[in-house]
Write a protein that holds these residues in place. Structure first.
Motif, PDB file in Angstrom:
ATOM      1  N   VAL A 122       0.708  -1.126   0.064  1.00 46.63           N
ATOM      2  CA  VAL A 122      -0.043  -0.142  -0.128  1.00 46.63           C
ATOM      3  C   VAL A 122       0.970   1.119  -0.009  1.00 46.63           C
ATOM      4  O   VAL A 122       0.496   2.238  -0.755  1.00 46.63           O
ATOM      5  N   VAL A 123       2.088   1.200   0.767  1.00 48.65           N
ATOM      6  CA  VAL A 123       2.890   2.416   1.102  1.00 48.65           C
ATOM      7  C   VAL A 123       3.461   2.483  -0.277  1.00 48.65           C
ATOM      8  O   VAL A 123       3.687   3.991  -0.799  1.00 48.65           O
ATOM      9  N   LYS A 124       3.739   1.418  -1.235  1.00 47.81           N
ATOM     10  CA  LYS A 124       4.303   1.725  -2.530  1.00 47.81           C
ATOM     11  C   LYS A 124       3.185   2.289  -3.527  1.00 47.81           C
ATOM     12  O   LYS A 124       3.739   3.223  -4.404  1.00 47.81           O
ATOM     13  N   ALA A 125       2.257   1.845  -3.266  1.00 48.14           N
ATOM     14  CA  ALA A 125       1.230   2.324  -4.498  1.00 48.14           C
ATOM     15  C   ALA A 125       0.769   3.636  -4.202  1.00 48.14           C
ATOM     16  O   ALA A 125       0.448   4.401  -4.904  1.00 48.14           O
ATOM     17  N   LYS A 126       0.836   4.334  -2.740  1.00 53.11           N
ATOM     18  CA  LYS A 126       0.383   5.408  -2.529  1.00 53.11           C
ATOM     19  C   LYS A 126       1.565   6.431  -2.648  1.00 53.11           C
ATOM     20  O   LYS A 126       1.674   7.741  -2.478  1.00 53.11           O
ATOM     21  N   ASP A 127       2.769   5.812  -3.328  1.00 48.37           N
ATOM     22  CA  ASP A 127       3.934   6.399  -3.684  1.00 48.37           C
ATOM     23  C   ASP A 127       4.811   7.269  -2.469  1.00 48.37           C
ATOM     24  O   ASP A 127       4.854   8.471  -2.504  1.00 48.37           O
ATOM     25  N   GLY A 128       4.444   6.495  -1.353  1.00 54.99           N
ATOM     26  CA  GLY A 128       5.245   7.289   0.201  1.00 54.99           C
ATOM     27  C   GLY A 128       4.242   8.322   0.565  1.00 54.99           C
ATOM     28  O   GLY A 128       4.544   8.846   1.637  1.00 54.99           O
ATOM     29  N   ALA A 129       3.056   8.679  -0.039  1.00 52.90           N
ATOM     30  CA  ALA A 129       2.299   9.557   0.531  1.00 52.90           C
ATOM     31  C   ALA A 129       1.121   9.109   1.581  1.00 52.90           C
ATOM     32  O   ALA A 129       0.358   9.953   2.137  1.00 52.90           O
TER      33      ALA A 129
END
Length: 330
Positions: free
Chosen positions: A216-223
């Motif tokens: 999830v963190v990767k898919a949210k691009d760290g946001a």
């Protein structure tokens, strides 16, 4: 009458979790607390045509006391996600301090409430809560829960192609251990209805359940991190606790508990060598009615995963206990 409180209600998990609780017919009163924005979140949710009367509080004007007084169930998603450049140690110190201070409030204003901790790292924050409640003389192990339901939800979802269920939650998959990385152990051998995970897919599937948050963190691009799925999981568990408190029988869900203090916990503590462990529990009117030991008969691979999990848990638990007992050392 059921009063629920969400501590950390303005955050990424807190807002959707508060929304779900507001829509539940089981909640009569919902109190929201956070250090910012809570009146606005409460005002927004107050327009929803559901049973719960809603209120929002900030730290000023005895906000925490007002939020907690008369509360039956407290859910704590409060804390911060790890930011770029921040070490896990930095994160631990901040979130550990937040949980400690909130639980001091619970000990003072709602010591009989069910306490559901979402704030990471759960493996350490639940021992912190236990130490605070012990220090205040109000610790009831049957009423303190670490919410590990997201691991269960992920296991159900990620195995749908093998279980063949249209509704992934129709399968019961116990997930035991802790609530981070390698401390998370899905017991696919104990799934009901039973299904087979292909040998060549097994390791990757376990890894995905253990490290689903990274996806999830990767898919949210760290946001951001897993907030919506965590809110769903927190609500699913909270609703079961409320249903059990109202007298519904046969409700079972894995949760991270203090084993020596709950019925059936001693056997699991002896088998694992740790005092805190996530295991399926039967919920009742007073919280944990019985911890269920499902470790007998697990597969050889699962035994190996459990050994790694227990090693990690021992350090995590010790870190939490030390944080409360020796604050000056931090």
């Amino acid at each position: 009458m059921v009063k629920a409180a969400v501590l950390g209600a303005s955050g990424g998990i807190g807002q959707p979790l508060s929304l779900l609780l507001k829509t539940s017919p089981l909640v009569d009163e919902l109190a929201l607390y956070d250090v910012v924005n809570t009146p606005g979140v409460a005002a927004d949710l107050s327009h929803i045509s559901s049973v719960a009367k809603i209120s929002g509080y900030l730290p000023g004007d005895d906000g925490l006391e007002k939020a907690l007084t008369g509360t039956d169930i407290v859910v704590i998603p409060a804390g911060i996600p790890r930011k770029p450049g921040m070490s896990r140690d930095d994160l631990f110190k901040i979130n550990a301090g937040i949980v400690r201070d909130l639980v001091k409030g619970i000990a003072k204003y709602s010591p009989k409430a069910f306490v559901l901790i979402i704030s990471n790292p759960v493996n350490s924050t639940v021992p912190i809560a236990a130490e605070v409640l012990k220090g205040a003389g109000v610790f009831d192990p049957q009423r303190l829960f670490g919410v590990t339901t997201l691991d269960v939800v992920r296991a159900e979802t990620f195995t749908q192609e093998f279980s063949g269920q249209k509704d992934p939650s129709a399968v019961t998959i116990p997930v035991v251990g802790g609530h981070s990385g390698e401390t998370i152990v899905p017991l696919f051998s104990k799934a009901t209805p039973a299904f087979q995970v292909p040998e060549d897919k097994y390791a990757a599937l376990v890894n995905r359940v253990q490290f689903g948050g990274d996806e999830v963190v990767k898919a949210k691009d760290g946001a951001g991190s897993a907030t919506l799925s965590m809110a769903f999981a927190g609500f699913r568990f909270a609703e079961k606790v409320i249903r059990a408190a109202k007298g519904q029988a046969g409700l079972i869900e894995p949760t991270y508990v203090y084993l020596p203090g709950v019925p059936g916990g001693d056997d699991i503590a002896k088998a694992t060598g740790v005092d805190f462990f996530s295991t399926p529990v039967e919920l009742g009117p007073n919280g944990v009615q019985k911890a269920i030991n499902i470790l007998d008969g697990v597969s050889d691979k699962e035994k190996q995963f459990l050994e790694v999990a227990v090693t990690g848990l021992k350090g995590n638990i010790e870190k939490g206990v030390e944080f409360v007992k020796n604050p000056e050392a931090k």
